[in-house]
Design a protein around this motif. Structure first.
Motif, PDB file in Angstrom:
ATOM      1  N   ARG A 182      26.861 -22.512  -1.885  1.00 45.12           N
ATOM      2  CA  ARG A 182      27.625 -21.676  -1.022  1.00 45.12           C
ATOM      3  C   ARG A 182      29.211 -21.625  -1.871  1.00 45.12           C
ATOM      4  NH1 ARG A 182      29.472 -24.825   4.206  1.00 45.12           N
ATOM      5  NH2 ARG A 182      30.511 -26.825   2.965  1.00 45.12           N
ATOM      6  N   ARG A 209      33.913 -14.674  12.644  1.00 45.30           N
ATOM      7  CA  ARG A 209      32.855 -15.623  13.155  1.00 45.30           C
ATOM      8  C   ARG A 209      31.665 -14.581  13.670  1.00 45.30           C
ATOM      9  NH1 ARG A 209      36.454 -19.738  16.501  1.00 45.30           N
ATOM     10  NH2 ARG A 209      36.697 -21.329  14.823  1.00 45.30           N
ATOM     11  N   GLN A 215      28.270 -18.526   7.005  1.00 47.08           N
ATOM     12  CA  GLN A 215      27.158 -19.625   7.018  1.00 47.08           C
ATOM     13  C   GLN A 215      27.247 -20.391   8.446  1.00 47.08           C
ATOM     14  OE1 GLN A 215      27.401 -22.599   3.942  1.00 47.08           O
ATOM     15  NE2 GLN A 215      25.267 -22.054   3.484  1.00 47.08           N
ATOM     16  N   SER A 216      28.503 -20.817   8.918  1.00 53.36           N
ATOM     17  CA  SER A 216      28.646 -21.414   9.969  1.00 53.36           C
ATOM     18  C   SER A 216      29.984 -21.051  10.613  1.00 53.36           C
ATOM     19  CB  SER A 216      28.811 -22.974   9.604  1.00 53.36           C
ATOM     20  OG  SER A 216      29.032 -23.880  10.825  1.00 53.36           O
ATOM     21  N   ASP A 218      31.871 -22.614  12.721  1.00 50.18           N
ATOM     22  CA  ASP A 218      32.575 -23.822  12.871  1.00 50.18           C
ATOM     23  C   ASP A 218      33.469 -24.106  11.608  1.00 50.18           C
ATOM     24  OD1 ASP A 218      31.604 -24.390  15.218  1.00 50.18           O
ATOM     25  OD2 ASP A 218      29.888 -25.669  14.721  1.00 50.18           O
ATOM     26  N   ASP A 219      32.763 -23.609  10.472  1.00 45.55           N
ATOM     27  CA  ASP A 219      33.636 -23.666   9.172  1.00 45.55           C
ATOM     28  C   ASP A 219      34.829 -22.745   8.931  1.00 45.55           C
ATOM     29  OD1 ASP A 219      32.072 -25.784   8.507  1.00 45.55           O
ATOM     30  OD2 ASP A 219      30.987 -24.835   7.479  1.00 45.55           O
ATOM     31  N   TYR A 238      36.112 -18.516   5.080  1.00 38.68           N
ATOM     32  CA  TYR A 238      34.990 -18.662   5.754  1.00 38.68           C
ATOM     33  C   TYR A 238      34.001 -19.063   4.688  1.00 38.68           C
ATOM     34  CZ  TYR A 238      35.173 -13.547   4.957  1.00 38.68           C
ATOM     35  OH  TYR A 238      35.375 -12.620   4.429  1.00 38.68           O
ATOM     36  N   THR A 241      26.751 -18.054   2.056  1.00 37.10           N
ATOM     37  CA  THR A 241      25.507 -18.549   1.168  1.00 37.10           C
ATOM     38  C   THR A 241      25.789 -17.526  -0.171  1.00 37.10           C
ATOM     39  OG1 THR A 241      24.146 -18.913   2.947  1.00 37.10           O
ATOM     40  CG2 THR A 241      23.060 -18.670   0.798  1.00 37.10           C
TER      41      THR A 241
END
Length: 313
Positions: A182, A209, A215-216, A218-219, A238, A241
């Motif tokens: 990633r 988001r 990918q997430s 929250d990240d 952010y 992948t």
């Protein structure tokens, strides 16, 4: 010396050689058998090494090289044993000494080739990169297409193929973007000084988001980085992948479009470069204020056309 004496001497020499050959015949047969067994053992060892390395490494060139080295080593051992059976120990010593001298000379003559060669072997063992990885090495960025004995082939995003010496790849700094699986996208943008920064942060995070490539959620993080000439700058980061450079470019493009659309919908301004002209001597005075001040000053200094005291008669 007449002809008969010469003939007798030749016959004597030939007879001696024949007797020596007959005496050595068992050793010759044994040496031949040893060489034959060495050839068979070398072929078998080559197959075993090739199959073993094939299950451990994807570099076919390195695998074939190591199999060939093992093949030649087993042949050399069989040959030296055969020469020892024939009592040609001095010949064995001479061959080893000659091989050492030749190897030393070749090492000095082909230092770069040898360094690249050894680096290729070490890369096959340690596997810092693999075919398909996106790397940056010695100022070259691209996708690894092949790892040979001497060079590593890197295809740049613009299309050219670059051959990087293995020595430079192995010994210099190497960035492997594919190793983690990633990659983080850092998107920089600026907003107007008049915008509310808390609202800017909320709108920007929501826009990023919502992307399918993230990918997430929250990240996703946002940092305000400072005051620019005409904007307050920020970075939104952010994770995506990653396996190809095109995925990174697409994620960056999607982020730019999403942030622009969100700012437009929420009346958040991405300002153009602005220059403020300061005309005051002490600073902080716009042009309109300076002109107004000068106009008032000029009005006070102008002659009124009447005297303060009436003329006497």
């Amino acid at each position: 010396m007449n002809i008969e004496q010469a003939y007798a001497l030749i016959v004597e020499k030939l007879t001696g050689w024949l007797q020596a050959i007959i005496a050595m015949l068992p050793n010759l047969l044994l040496a031949f058998v040893i060489v034959l067994l060495g050839v068979v053992a070398a072929r078998l060892a080559r197959r075993v090494v090739r199959r073993l390395l094939g299950s451990m490494s994807e570099n076919s060139s390195i695998n074939e090289l190591m199999a060939t080295i093992v093949h030649l080593a087993v042949l050399a051992v069989g040959l030296f044993i055969a020469l020892g059976v024939l009592k040609l120990d001095k010949t064995v010593t001479s061959l080893l000494a000659g091989a050492g001298i030749v190897g030393l000379a070749l090492g000095f003559a082909f230092q770069d080739i040898a360094a690249n060669f050894i680096s290729g072997i070490m890369m096959a063992v340690r596997k810092p990169i693999a075919i398909g990885d996106v790397i940056e090495s010695n100022g070259h960025f691209g996708t690894v297409t092949a790892i040979n004995l001497r060079t590593t082939e890197v295809r740049t995003p613009q299309g050219p193929l670059i051959l990087v010496p293995n020595k430079d790849v192995f010994q210099q700094a190497l960035q492997n973007y594919s190793e983690l699986g990633r990659r983080r996208v850092d998107l920089s943008v600026g907003v107007s000084y008049g915008d509310n920064l808390e609202r800017v942060e909320q709108v920007t995070l929501a826009a990023i988001r919502s992307l399918s490539c993230v990918q997430s959620a929250d990240d996703v993080v946002l940092y305000f980085t400072g005051y620019g000439d005409s904007s307050i700058n920020l970075d939104v980061c952010y994770w995506i992948t990653f396996s190809r450079q095109a995925e990174y470019r697409e994620a960056l493009s999607a982020g730019v479009k999403a942030v622009k659309a969100a700012f437009d919908a929420n009346q958040i301004t991405i300002p153009f470069p602005i220059r403020t002209l300061d005309f005051g001597i002490k600073g902080g005075q716009p042009l309109s204020q300076v002109l107004e001040t000068r106009s008032l000053t000029a009005g006070d200094d102008a002659p009124s056309g009447r005297s303060a005291h009436p003329p006497t008669t």
